[in-house]
Write a protein that holds these residues in place. Structure first.
Motif, PDB file in Angstrom:
ATOM      1  N   THR A  86       0.853  -1.187   0.000  1.00 43.57           N
ATOM      2  CA  THR A  86       0.000   0.000   0.000  1.00 43.57           C
ATOM      3  C   THR A  86       0.892   1.241   0.000  1.00 43.57           C
ATOM      4  OG1 THR A  86      -0.165   0.400   2.394  1.00 43.57           O
ATOM      5  CG2 THR A  86      -1.583  -1.328   1.465  1.00 43.57           C
ATOM      6  N   ASP A  87       0.301   2.395  -0.251  1.00 50.81           N
ATOM      7  CA  ASP A  87       1.098   3.624  -0.292  1.00 50.81           C
ATOM      8  C   ASP A  87       1.515   4.093   1.094  1.00 50.81           C
ATOM      9  OD1 ASP A  87      -1.339   4.443   0.614  1.00 50.81           O
ATOM     10  OD2 ASP A  87      -1.716   5.890  -0.995  1.00 50.81           O
ATOM     11  N   SER A  88       1.015   3.426   2.144  1.00 45.76           N
ATOM     12  CA  SER A  88       1.388   3.804   3.506  1.00 45.76           C
ATOM     13  C   SER A  88       2.141   2.695   4.240  1.00 45.76           C
ATOM     14  CB  SER A  88       0.136   4.186   4.308  1.00 45.76           C
ATOM     15  OG  SER A  88      -0.783   3.108   4.350  1.00 45.76           O
ATOM     16  N   GLY A  89       2.431   1.599   3.538  1.00 43.74           N
ATOM     17  CA  GLY A  89       3.174   0.515   4.182  1.00 43.74           C
ATOM     18  C   GLY A  89       2.845  -0.845   3.607  1.00 43.74           C
ATOM     19  N   LEU A  90       3.496  -1.854   4.162  1.00 40.37           N
ATOM     20  CA  LEU A  90       3.233  -3.245   3.801  1.00 40.37           C
ATOM     21  C   LEU A  90       2.333  -3.841   4.871  1.00 40.37           C
ATOM     22  CD1 LEU A  90       6.923  -4.230   2.974  1.00 40.37           C
ATOM     23  CD2 LEU A  90       5.096  -3.912   1.287  1.00 40.37           C
ATOM     24  N   VAL A  91       1.201  -4.359   4.465  1.00 39.67           N
ATOM     25  CA  VAL A  91       0.242  -4.908   5.421  1.00 39.67           C
ATOM     26  C   VAL A  91       0.286  -6.429   5.351  1.00 39.67           C
ATOM     27  CG1 VAL A  91      -2.155  -4.977   6.180  1.00 39.67           C
ATOM     28  CG2 VAL A  91      -1.216  -2.873   5.177  1.00 39.67           C
ATOM     29  N   PHE A  92       0.702  -7.068   6.451  1.00 41.71           N
ATOM     30  CA  PHE A  92       0.738  -8.529   6.510  1.00 41.71           C
ATOM     31  C   PHE A  92      -0.529  -9.020   7.198  1.00 41.71           C
ATOM     32  CE2 PHE A  92       1.756 -12.510   8.773  1.00 41.71           C
ATOM     33  CZ  PHE A  92       2.086 -13.297   7.671  1.00 41.71           C
ATOM     34  N   ARG A  93      -1.221  -9.940   6.520  1.00 42.40           N
ATOM     35  CA  ARG A  93      -2.457 -10.502   7.064  1.00 42.40           C
ATOM     36  C   ARG A  93      -2.302 -12.007   7.249  1.00 42.40           C
ATOM     37  NH1 ARG A  93      -4.244  -6.392   3.604  1.00 42.40           N
ATOM     38  NH2 ARG A  93      -5.686  -4.916   4.615  1.00 42.40           N
ATOM     39  N   PRO A  99      -3.973  -7.883  11.544  1.00 46.92           N
ATOM     40  CA  PRO A  99      -2.980  -7.532  10.518  1.00 46.92           C
ATOM     41  C   PRO A  99      -1.835  -6.738  11.135  1.00 46.92           C
ATOM     42  CG  PRO A  99      -5.210  -7.012   9.787  1.00 46.92           C
ATOM     43  CD  PRO A  99      -5.293  -7.320  11.248  1.00 46.92           C
ATOM     44  N   MET A 100      -0.698  -6.775  10.485  1.00 49.67           N
ATOM     45  CA  MET A 100       0.481  -6.058  10.945  1.00 49.67           C
ATOM     46  C   MET A 100       0.957  -5.152   9.817  1.00 49.67           C
ATOM     47  SD  MET A 100       4.234  -7.650  11.940  1.00 49.67           S
ATOM     48  CE  MET A 100       3.471  -8.820  13.043  1.00 49.67           C
ATOM     49  N   THR A 101       1.192  -3.889  10.127  1.00 50.74           N
ATOM     50  CA  THR A 101       1.659  -2.948   9.122  1.00 50.74           C
ATOM     51  C   THR A 101       3.150  -2.681   9.294  1.00 50.74           C
ATOM     52  OG1 THR A 101      -0.513  -1.870   9.013  1.00 50.74           O
ATOM     53  CG2 THR A 101       1.364  -0.661   8.114  1.00 50.74           C
ATOM     54  N   LEU A 102       3.891  -2.836   8.205  1.00 50.51           N
ATOM     55  CA  LEU A 102       5.333  -2.625   8.207  1.00 50.51           C
ATOM     56  C   LEU A 102       5.650  -1.449   7.287  1.00 50.51           C
ATOM     57  CD1 LEU A 102       6.277  -6.378   7.619  1.00 50.51           C
ATOM     58  CD2 LEU A 102       6.232  -5.194   9.822  1.00 50.51           C
ATOM     59  N   PRO A 103       6.686  -0.679   7.586  1.00 50.38           N
ATOM     60  CA  PRO A 103       7.012   0.465   6.732  1.00 50.38           C
ATOM     61  C   PRO A 103       7.467   0.032   5.343  1.00 50.38           C
ATOM     62  CG  PRO A 103       8.735   0.085   8.356  1.00 50.38           C
ATOM     63  CD  PRO A 103       7.599  -0.811   8.724  1.00 50.38           C
ATOM     64  N   LEU A 104       7.147   0.848   4.352  1.00 45.69           N
ATOM     65  CA  LEU A 104       7.550   0.592   2.966  1.00 45.69           C
ATOM     66  C   LEU A 104       8.734   1.473   2.576  1.00 45.69           C
ATOM     67  CD1 LEU A 104       7.107  -0.758   0.207  1.00 45.69           C
ATOM     68  CD2 LEU A 104       5.361   0.965  -0.279  1.00 45.69           C
ATOM     69  N   VAL A 105       8.739   2.709   3.070  1.00 44.56           N
ATOM     70  CA  VAL A 105       9.839   3.626   2.787  1.00 44.56           C
ATOM     71  C   VAL A 105      10.316   4.279   4.081  1.00 44.56           C
ATOM     72  CG1 VAL A 105       9.184   4.133   0.407  1.00 44.56           C
ATOM     73  CG2 VAL A 105       8.194   5.488   2.277  1.00 44.56           C
ATOM     74  N   GLY A 106      11.533   4.753   4.033  1.00 48.62           N
ATOM     75  CA  GLY A 106      12.102   5.442   5.172  1.00 48.62           C
ATOM     76  C   GLY A 106      11.867   6.938   5.087  1.00 48.62           C
ATOM     77  N   SER A 119      13.962   2.418   0.293  1.00 48.64           N
ATOM     78  CA  SER A 119      13.011   1.318   0.471  1.00 48.64           C
ATOM     79  C   SER A 119      13.392   0.517   1.711  1.00 48.64           C
ATOM     80  CB  SER A 119      13.027   0.403  -0.757  1.00 48.64           C
ATOM     81  OG  SER A 119      12.288  -0.776  -0.507  1.00 48.64           O
ATOM     82  N   THR A 120      12.406   0.084   2.470  1.00 48.53           N
ATOM     83  CA  THR A 120      12.678  -0.763   3.638  1.00 48.53           C
ATOM     84  C   THR A 120      12.694  -2.234   3.248  1.00 48.53           C
ATOM     85  OG1 THR A 120      10.326  -0.922   4.198  1.00 48.53           O
ATOM     86  CG2 THR A 120      11.573   0.896   5.187  1.00 48.53           C
ATOM     87  N   VAL A 121      12.477  -2.526   1.960  1.00 52.77           N
ATOM     88  CA  VAL A 121      12.450  -3.905   1.476  1.00 52.77           C
ATOM     89  C   VAL A 121      13.740  -4.194   0.711  1.00 52.77           C
ATOM     90  CG1 VAL A 121      11.240  -5.577   0.017  1.00 52.77           C
ATOM     91  CG2 VAL A 121       9.941  -3.848   1.272  1.00 52.77           C
ATOM     92  N   SER A 122      14.401  -5.288   1.049  1.00 56.25           N
ATOM     93  CA  SER A 122      15.605  -5.694   0.321  1.00 56.25           C
ATOM     94  C   SER A 122      15.587  -7.204   0.153  1.00 56.25           C
ATOM     95  CB  SER A 122      16.873  -5.265   1.064  1.00 56.25           C
ATOM     96  OG  SER A 122      16.967  -5.880   2.328  1.00 56.25           O
ATOM     97  N   LEU A 123      16.175  -7.678  -0.928  1.00 56.92           N
ATOM     98  CA  LEU A 123      16.243  -9.117  -1.187  1.00 56.92           C
ATOM     99  C   LEU A 123      17.488  -9.666  -0.492  1.00 56.92           C
ATOM    100  CD1 LEU A 123      15.143 -11.624  -2.653  1.00 56.92           C
ATOM    101  CD2 LEU A 123      16.499 -10.946  -4.657  1.00 56.92           C
ATOM    102  N   ALA A 124      17.275 -10.543   0.493  1.00 48.16           N
ATOM    103  CA  ALA A 124      18.397 -11.095   1.255  1.00 48.16           C
ATOM    104  C   ALA A 124      19.119 -12.175   0.463  1.00 48.16           C
ATOM    105  CB  ALA A 124      17.899 -11.655   2.592  1.00 48.16           C
ATOM    106  N   TYR A 125      18.362 -13.152  -0.025  1.00 45.81           N
ATOM    107  CA  TYR A 125      18.943 -14.217  -0.842  1.00 45.81           C
ATOM    108  C   TYR A 125      17.840 -14.993  -1.532  1.00 45.81           C
ATOM    109  CZ  TYR A 125      17.884 -17.248   3.223  1.00 45.81           C
ATOM    110  OH  TYR A 125      17.269 -17.917   4.262  1.00 45.81           O
ATOM    111  N   ALA A 167       6.041   9.099   4.257  1.00 49.65           N
ATOM    112  CA  ALA A 167       6.522   8.174   5.284  1.00 49.65           C
ATOM    113  C   ALA A 167       5.826   8.525   6.584  1.00 49.65           C
ATOM    114  CB  ALA A 167       8.044   8.274   5.439  1.00 49.65           C
ATOM    115  N   PRO A 168       4.770   7.814   6.933  1.00 48.53           N
ATOM    116  CA  PRO A 168       4.027   8.146   8.157  1.00 48.53           C
ATOM    117  C   PRO A 168       4.877   7.949   9.401  1.00 48.53           C
ATOM    118  CG  PRO A 168       3.356   6.002   7.327  1.00 48.53           C
ATOM    119  CD  PRO A 168       4.255   6.599   6.293  1.00 48.53           C
ATOM    120  N   GLU A 169       4.484   8.632  10.449  1.00 45.06           N
ATOM    121  CA  GLU A 169       5.189   8.466  11.718  1.00 45.06           C
ATOM    122  C   GLU A 169       4.856   7.088  12.277  1.00 45.06           C
ATOM    123  OE1 GLU A 169       7.307  10.463  13.177  1.00 45.06           O
ATOM    124  OE2 GLU A 169       7.208  11.878  11.507  1.00 45.06           O
ATOM    125  N   TRP A 170       5.895   6.316  12.550  1.00 46.37           N
ATOM    126  CA  TRP A 170       5.690   4.979  13.078  1.00 46.37           C
ATOM    127  C   TRP A 170       5.746   5.002  14.596  1.00 46.37           C
ATOM    128  CZ3 TRP A 170       3.888   1.581   9.780  1.00 46.37           C
ATOM    129  CH2 TRP A 170       4.127   1.818   8.414  1.00 46.37           C
TER     130      TRP A 170
END
Length: 352
Positions: A86-93, A99-106, A119-125, A167-170
């Motif tokens: 979403t434009d305000s974060g990643l929502v895990f259901r 649900p849990m909302t995680l930041p998408l951008v810093g 971006s707060t998302v990175s590919l680890a492996y 980037a909303p206040e977390w």
């Protein structure tokens, strides 16, 4: 100690294999395994190639996309669910629960006259051990595992459209108890060490001789959430820096795993033979055999508790694959622990 931070066989077969290892290998190395750095270089090259391909086929913002997978938050065992961009974060259901909302951008940054957001998302492996590609992304204080990464690859490749997001206040994480309230800290510690969950751990690994205490100033400065004190045969916990009951139970299981290491080193050494190292350098236990073992033990206990109710055995064993991916050795520990008396009625004890 804990810091803040397609299989078709049966579990009985795993236990049988473990028993045969005990009998067949009287000469074992002093360390359970030697961490290998080779996979990291290969992972880096593969990640770069995957992200480069994602940049080349980007078709615009991925807002609204849904990605199925498994979330391991704060180092805890993976939970199935879906991640929505979403434009305000990643929502895990998850299938059940909130649900849990995680930041998408810093936060907004500026360099050389250019304003941008990380971006707060990175590919680890990318794992291919099971004959198919499994993508493991770092998302906030956890990792998300999926076989159909889709838009997450685009986000991880840091597309330009991220800069236009707000980037909303977390909010700060809500802790289990106030770390300044000693009475609340002792109450929570006694509550978890006197629970039915703790009784299961005592049945598996024995009950410590001394009552559990609280982490001292030295342990806090070292960032420890839990500690097994070998000289006193006791545990120390710090619920004042934990955010969920699941984190507290996991820490307790991890420290009881250290107790088992101390009491039965040869058995654990034999069971651990051939277990590969943790691949993610940011996961607790990476490069440390003792902590890796304790994490695998805690993951195994969580898996057995999660699958204790009668259900679909094939689905349960498929879930175990995801535990094993993040913390190798979990399957080995499950195969051994499920044969203990406390789990005599567990639905996965018998061959499938």
């Amino acid at each position: 100690m804990t810091k803040s931070p397609r299989r078709t066989g049966s579990l009985l077969t795993l236990a049988t294999i473990a028993a045969s290892v005990l009998a067949a290998r009287p000469e074992l190395p002093s360390a359970p395994y030697a961490p290998s750095r080779a996979p990291i270089a290969l992972d880096t090259l593969r990640v770069r190639a995957v992200l480069a391909a994602a940049r080349g086929r980007s078709a615009g913002p991925a807002i609204g996309a849904v990605v199925p997978g498994y979330l391991s938050a704060r180092g805890l065992p993976p939970v199935p669910g879906s991640l929505t961009v979403t434009d305000s974060g990643l929502v895990f259901r998850p299938p059940s629960g909130e649900p849990m909302t995680l930041p998408l951008v810093g936060p907004l940054r500026e360099r050389g006259g250019r304003r941008w957001r990380a971006s707060t998302v990175s590919l680890a492996y990318v794992d291919q051990a099971r004959g198919r590609s499994v993508y493991v992304f770092r998302v906030d204080a956890g990792v998300f595992e999926t076989e159909v990464p889709g838009p997450l690859l685009e986000v991880a490749a840091r597309p330009v459209w991220l800069d236009s997001l707000s980037a909303p206040e977390w909010r700060a994480d809500r802790l289990l108890v106030d770390g300044r309230d000693s009475i609340a800290l002792w109450r929570k510690t006694r509550e978890v060490t006197g629970s039915a969950y703790a009784d299961t751990l005592y049945a598996l690994f024995g009950r410590p001789e001394k009552a559990a205490g609280l982490i001292g100033d030295r342990g806090r400065r070292a960032g420890r959430l839990g500690e097994y004190i070998r000289t006193r045969d006791s545990l120390a916990l710090d619920p004042g820096r934990m955010t969920a009951e699941a984190q507290l139970r996991h820490t307790l299981a991890h420290e009881m795993g250290h107790r088992w290491q101390n009491r039965s080193p040869r058995r654990l050494e034999a069971l651990w033979w051939g277990v590969p190292p943790i691949r993610d350098p940011k996961r607790y236990g990476y490069g440390d055999a003792s902590e890796h073992q304790a994490e695998a033990i805690a993951f195994a206990v969580d898996f057995l508790q999660t699958t204790a109710r009668p259900g679909n055995p094939a689905r349960s064993l498929a879930l175990l694959d995801h535990y094993e991916l993040l913390v190798p050795g979990t399957r080995t520990m499950v195969g051994h622990l499920v044969m203990q008396p406390i789990y005599r009625r567990h639905p996965l004890r018998s061959p499938i």
